[in-house]
Write a protein that holds these residues in place. Sequence first.
Motif: not given
Length: 300
Positions: A98, A100, A102, A109, A220-221, A256
């Motif tokens: 899990s 993120s 940028d 994560g 993955i956000k 996501v």
Amino acid sequence: SVLTLLAPIWIRLGISAAKSATTPHLIIFQKPSGAPISSGIIGAMLQVITKKHHHFDVPDILPDRDYNWVGRLLKENGESQEVDLYSKSLSQYYMVMSASLDENGIVSGDLSRRHIGLQALKYREKYTGFSKEEKEDYLLNSMGLSEVRDVNIANIEDLDKPVVESLNFELRNSADKIDSKMYLTPLLFFRQAENPFTASERQFAIDILYPLSITKMSNIKIPDGYQVESLPPPLRMSLPDKTGSFLFNVTESQGVINVMSRLILNEPRIPAHLYLDLKDFYRQLVEKENEKVVLGKITP
């Protein structure tokens, strides 16, 4: 036979190369070159006499080196019989991530990995005795990570339970940024990078050693100001004779990216006549796990 004559002696000495819940006195014949040996009993004796139970001995689980197709069971009454050494139980590996992403291409994560059955045995053989610093260094180098923090390993000495590893990570340069787009391989460092089967043909069976399930899940956000422009199409495929299967799917929901990859190999040995099928199976698997998600910057 020599085995029958020696069986009572070995049993009185408590000699055993591996134990089983149902067959407590099992002698393992090592294979020197990929095929079972039909002689070399003295070599087997030496191995068994000088090394008793494996440090991580669990009933019905053998280390990789002992999968020799067949072994020989020595009974209390001096009789012996041939036994199949290959495991019929499915060993499992789960990876859940899990994280993120940028706008600079940095992914950070949490990661959790669970090892069950023979996968747990292999993990224990490899990592028991590692200090926290040694484990972190190994993860940094083997996965190409930029930072590793809060590494925790549970059940490494509790042999009846799965080994569970968790950590926090950071990976720089995880996405290619070209103009207003970003290209991301959503399984990151857990993708299958290469096909392990490269030969044009094969004359002998492929030793997988044990039935195996590998499940990889990633969430993955995506960065603010970006949207998903394209996702890899799903793939579901199977090997002949129900030998194995592969499932891959990528979706997006509320910014996501969700990925699920599952490989199952049902047989410990795959016959040589299926080699080209297996090679092509892995070719498609590698291509799929290396496909990119395309992100585009949202224009006002």
